[in-house]
Motif scaffolding. Structure first.
Motif, PDB file in Angstrom:
ATOM      1  N   ILE A  88     -11.579 -21.816 -17.596  1.00 13.18           N
ATOM      2  CA  ILE A  88     -10.537 -20.731 -16.676  1.00 13.18           C
ATOM      3  C   ILE A  88     -10.097 -19.931 -17.852  1.00 13.18           C
ATOM      4  CG2 ILE A  88      -8.594 -20.844 -15.290  1.00 13.18           C
ATOM      5  CD1 ILE A  88      -9.465 -23.693 -14.202  1.00 13.18           C
ATOM      6  N   THR A  89     -10.079 -18.878 -17.832  1.00 12.79           N
ATOM      7  CA  THR A  89      -9.228 -17.813 -18.760  1.00 12.79           C
ATOM      8  C   THR A  89      -8.829 -16.617 -18.053  1.00 12.79           C
ATOM      9  OG1 THR A  89     -11.274 -16.455 -19.092  1.00 12.79           O
ATOM     10  CG2 THR A  89     -11.073 -18.326 -20.551  1.00 12.79           C
ATOM     11  N   ASP A  90      -7.688 -15.879 -18.511  1.00 16.21           N
ATOM     12  CA  ASP A  90      -6.858 -15.097 -18.111  1.00 16.21           C
ATOM     13  C   ASP A  90      -7.946 -13.817 -17.780  1.00 16.21           C
ATOM     14  OD1 ASP A  90      -4.568 -16.256 -17.874  1.00 16.21           O
ATOM     15  OD2 ASP A  90      -3.877 -15.392 -19.920  1.00 16.21           O
ATOM     16  N   LYS A  91      -8.936 -13.547 -18.419  1.00 15.19           N
ATOM     17  CA  LYS A  91      -9.754 -12.641 -18.677  1.00 15.19           C
ATOM     18  C   LYS A  91     -10.739 -12.776 -17.306  1.00 15.19           C
ATOM     19  CE  LYS A  91     -13.493  -9.857 -21.034  1.00 15.19           C
ATOM     20  NZ  LYS A  91     -14.253  -9.696 -22.360  1.00 15.19           N
ATOM     21  N   ARG A  92     -11.287 -13.996 -17.282  1.00 15.19           N
ATOM     22  CA  ARG A  92     -12.131 -14.371 -16.054  1.00 15.19           C
ATOM     23  C   ARG A  92     -11.518 -14.206 -14.657  1.00 15.19           C
ATOM     24  NH1 ARG A  92     -15.593 -19.236 -19.011  1.00 15.19           N
ATOM     25  NH2 ARG A  92     -17.011 -17.767 -20.389  1.00 15.19           N
ATOM     26  N   LYS A  93     -10.255 -14.587 -14.727  1.00 10.54           N
ATOM     27  CA  LYS A  93      -9.472 -14.455 -13.381  1.00 10.54           C
ATOM     28  C   LYS A  93      -9.461 -13.199 -12.874  1.00 10.54           C
ATOM     29  CE  LYS A  93      -6.189 -18.602 -14.215  1.00 10.54           C
ATOM     30  NZ  LYS A  93      -4.799 -18.740 -14.465  1.00 10.54           N
ATOM     31  N   GLU A  94      -9.717 -12.015 -13.796  1.00 13.55           N
ATOM     32  CA  GLU A  94      -9.538 -11.002 -13.008  1.00 13.55           C
ATOM     33  C   GLU A  94     -10.811 -10.531 -12.254  1.00 13.55           C
ATOM     34  OE1 GLU A  94     -10.025  -8.111 -16.490  1.00 13.55           O
ATOM     35  OE2 GLU A  94      -7.814  -8.872 -17.223  1.00 13.55           O
ATOM     36  N   ASN A  95     -11.778 -11.276 -12.295  1.00 13.13           N
ATOM     37  CA  ASN A  95     -12.965 -11.383 -11.457  1.00 13.13           C
ATOM     38  C   ASN A  95     -13.687 -12.462 -10.718  1.00 13.13           C
ATOM     39  OD1 ASN A  95     -13.638  -8.369 -12.181  1.00 13.13           O
ATOM     40  ND2 ASN A  95     -14.196  -9.276 -14.144  1.00 13.13           N
ATOM     41  N   ILE A  96     -12.738 -13.532 -10.946  1.00 14.23           N
ATOM     42  CA  ILE A  96     -13.274 -14.763 -10.471  1.00 14.23           C
ATOM     43  C   ILE A  96     -12.179 -15.653  -9.742  1.00 14.23           C
ATOM     44  CG2 ILE A  96     -14.472 -17.103 -11.036  1.00 14.23           C
ATOM     45  CD1 ILE A  96     -15.999 -15.840 -13.214  1.00 14.23           C
ATOM     46  N   LEU A  97     -12.229 -16.024  -8.528  1.00 17.40           N
ATOM     47  CA  LEU A  97     -11.224 -17.017  -8.053  1.00 17.40           C
ATOM     48  C   LEU A  97     -11.633 -18.502  -8.321  1.00 17.40           C
ATOM     49  CD1 LEU A  97      -8.718 -17.344  -5.941  1.00 17.40           C
ATOM     50  CD2 LEU A  97     -10.741 -17.284  -4.067  1.00 17.40           C
ATOM     51  N   PHE A  98     -10.707 -19.223  -8.910  1.00 19.51           N
ATOM     52  CA  PHE A  98     -10.827 -20.299  -9.617  1.00 19.51           C
ATOM     53  C   PHE A  98     -10.332 -21.503  -8.538  1.00 19.51           C
ATOM     54  CE2 PHE A  98     -11.607 -18.126 -13.506  1.00 19.51           C
ATOM     55  CZ  PHE A  98     -12.657 -18.769 -13.956  1.00 19.51           C
ATOM     56  N   SER A  99     -10.983 -22.646  -8.633  1.00 19.34           N
ATOM     57  CA  SER A  99     -10.442 -23.953  -8.431  1.00 19.34           C
ATOM     58  C   SER A  99      -9.159 -24.545  -8.833  1.00 19.34           C
ATOM     59  CB  SER A  99     -11.542 -24.981  -8.303  1.00 19.34           C
ATOM     60  OG  SER A  99     -11.876 -25.455  -9.552  1.00 19.34           O
ATOM     61  N   ASP A 100      -8.645 -25.458  -8.979  1.00 19.65           N
ATOM     62  CA  ASP A 100      -7.875 -26.252  -9.636  1.00 19.65           C
ATOM     63  C   ASP A 100      -8.701 -26.833 -10.903  1.00 19.65           C
ATOM     64  OD1 ASP A 100      -5.687 -25.656  -7.957  1.00 19.65           O
ATOM     65  OD2 ASP A 100      -5.725 -27.577  -7.282  1.00 19.65           O
ATOM     66  N   PRO A 101      -7.939 -26.845 -12.087  1.00 21.56           N
ATOM     67  CA  PRO A 101      -8.765 -27.347 -13.353  1.00 21.56           C
ATOM     68  C   PRO A 101      -9.335 -28.801 -12.979  1.00 21.56           C
ATOM     69  CG  PRO A 101      -6.733 -26.229 -14.108  1.00 21.56           C
ATOM     70  CD  PRO A 101      -6.720 -26.446 -12.703  1.00 21.56           C
ATOM     71  N   TYR A 102     -10.620 -29.112 -13.369  1.00 19.23           N
ATOM     72  CA  TYR A 102     -10.718 -30.653 -13.127  1.00 19.23           C
ATOM     73  C   TYR A 102     -11.213 -31.282 -14.389  1.00 19.23           C
ATOM     74  CZ  TYR A 102     -15.677 -28.869 -13.316  1.00 19.23           C
ATOM     75  OH  TYR A 102     -16.691 -28.269 -13.794  1.00 19.23           O
ATOM     76  N   MET A 103     -11.317 -30.533 -15.508  1.00 16.61           N
ATOM     77  CA  MET A 103     -11.466 -31.226 -16.802  1.00 16.61           C
ATOM     78  C   MET A 103     -10.955 -30.144 -17.931  1.00 16.61           C
ATOM     79  SD  MET A 103     -15.432 -32.289 -18.362  1.00 16.61           S
ATOM     80  CE  MET A 103     -15.487 -33.599 -16.998  1.00 16.61           C
ATOM     81  N   ASP A 104     -10.346 -30.855 -18.863  1.00 12.89           N
ATOM     82  CA  ASP A 104     -10.088 -30.261 -20.301  1.00 12.89           C
ATOM     83  C   ASP A 104     -11.322 -30.048 -21.070  1.00 12.89           C
ATOM     84  OD1 ASP A 104      -7.501 -29.815 -19.741  1.00 12.89           O
ATOM     85  OD2 ASP A 104      -6.684 -31.557 -20.432  1.00 12.89           O
ATOM     86  N   ASN A 105     -11.280 -28.980 -21.956  1.00 11.88           N
ATOM     87  CA  ASN A 105     -12.509 -28.558 -22.728  1.00 11.88           C
ATOM     88  C   ASN A 105     -11.703 -27.767 -23.971  1.00 11.88           C
ATOM     89  OD1 ASN A 105     -15.145 -28.537 -23.808  1.00 11.88           O
ATOM     90  ND2 ASN A 105     -15.026 -26.406 -23.109  1.00 11.88           N
ATOM     91  N   LYS A 106     -12.345 -28.320 -25.205  1.00 11.62           N
ATOM     92  CA  LYS A 106     -12.169 -27.563 -26.425  1.00 11.62           C
ATOM     93  C   LYS A 106     -13.063 -27.256 -27.297  1.00 11.62           C
ATOM     94  CE  LYS A 106     -10.571 -32.051 -28.230  1.00 11.62           C
ATOM     95  NZ  LYS A 106      -9.542 -32.815 -28.773  1.00 11.62           N
ATOM     96  N   GLN A 107     -13.121 -26.396 -28.136  1.00 11.50           N
ATOM     97  CA  GLN A 107     -14.152 -25.539 -29.020  1.00 11.50           C
ATOM     98  C   GLN A 107     -14.068 -26.764 -30.202  1.00 11.50           C
ATOM     99  OE1 GLN A 107     -16.057 -23.782 -27.224  1.00 11.50           O
ATOM    100  NE2 GLN A 107     -14.656 -24.007 -25.691  1.00 11.50           N
TER     101      GLN A 107
END
Length: 262
Positions: A103-122
């Motif tokens: 979930i990113t702010d950029k992707r939110k411009e074009n995608i409707l997201f569910s609530d977060p279900y898992m954390d992730n890191k690089q």
């Protein structure tokens, strides 16, 4: 006279039941019974990938199957070019993006997201014996990542960090990147922790994960079309139920050895 009135009332009730049944059938055809087409990168273990039998399996696959079952819908998994995921969703060729999607702010411009279900890191993944200890040591190194990934977005969005490296190679999937890391064509990979650790578990004693995250920690969500609020809410409801009754936790334990559901 009374008999005629009673007969008329019964006739009205009978037609009401018939039409209600028809309405219910129509709803099933147009709504709840509609197949959900899930778009994914089918080479993204352990979230979604093809096993030895060429069947699509994975953590997100199990979640999607259970959610669809509870919704009374069929589910179809469709492999897509992950770098074109937003276009695939917008076009209607798929209904959902469900494949370790940050979930990113950029992707939110074009995608409707569910609530977060898992954390992730690089994280930075290196071969055993490497002198790399952190992101500062990537200076002058050949580093790989996956096209369309959050790691790629972070690298491309940080010019100083990117230009410090000798080369950034982008792959269609992380498996290819790890193969090049193992064969010496890369010196490091920046990848999702979940994917990298899963690959490490299948190739013990070959790689090391550096614990310090690169960039901000993100969360996974399920992606829907911006105008598909109804489907988003239906899926979110069953996801909440699966968390409450422990089903999603059991699926997590199957793939990761512990419950890491948010």
């Amino acid at each position: 006279m009374m008999k005629r009135i009673i007969a008329a009332v019964l006739l009205v009730l009978m037609f009401s039941v018939v039409f209600a049944g028809c309405g219910s059938d129509t709803a099933k055809k147009d709504g709840a019974a509609k197949k959900i087409i899930v778009g994914l990168d089918d080479n993204y273990p352990p979230m979604g990938f093809k096993d030895d039998k060429n069947e699509i399996v994975g953590f997100d696959i199990d979640l999607a199957k259970e959610a669809s079952k509870r919704l009374g819908r069929e589910v179809e998994f469709k492999a897509i070019d992950w770098s074109s995921k937003e276009a695939e969703l917008k076009s209607g060729r798929i209904d959902v993006l469900w494949n370790g999607l940050d979930i990113t702010d950029k992707r939110k411009e074009n995608i409707l997201f569910s609530d977060p279900y898992m954390d992730n890191k690089q994280l930075i993944f290196i071969p055993v014996g490497s002198v790399i200890k952190g992101d500062a040591d990537l200076k002058g190194k050949v580093v790989g990542t996956q096209s369309g990934s959050s790691a790629e977005e972070y690298i491309d969005g940080n010019d100083t960090f990117k230009s410090s490296m000798k080369e950034v190679k982008k792959y269609s999937d992380y498996i290819s990147a790890f193969m090049d890391l193992e064969n010496g064509r890369l010196e490091a990979i920046i990848a999702d922790e979940i994917t990298g650790r899963y690959y490490m578990s299948k190739h013990p004693d070959k790689f090391i994960a550096l614990e310090a995250p690169v960039g901000p920690v993100s969360s996974f969500g399920i992606g829907f079309r911006k105008d598909d609020q109804a489907l988003r809410d239906e899926v979110q409801k069953v996801m909440d139920d699966m968390k409450t009754d422990g089903t999603s936790g059991k699926i997590s334990e199957k793939w990761f050895g512990k419950n890491i559901i948010k």
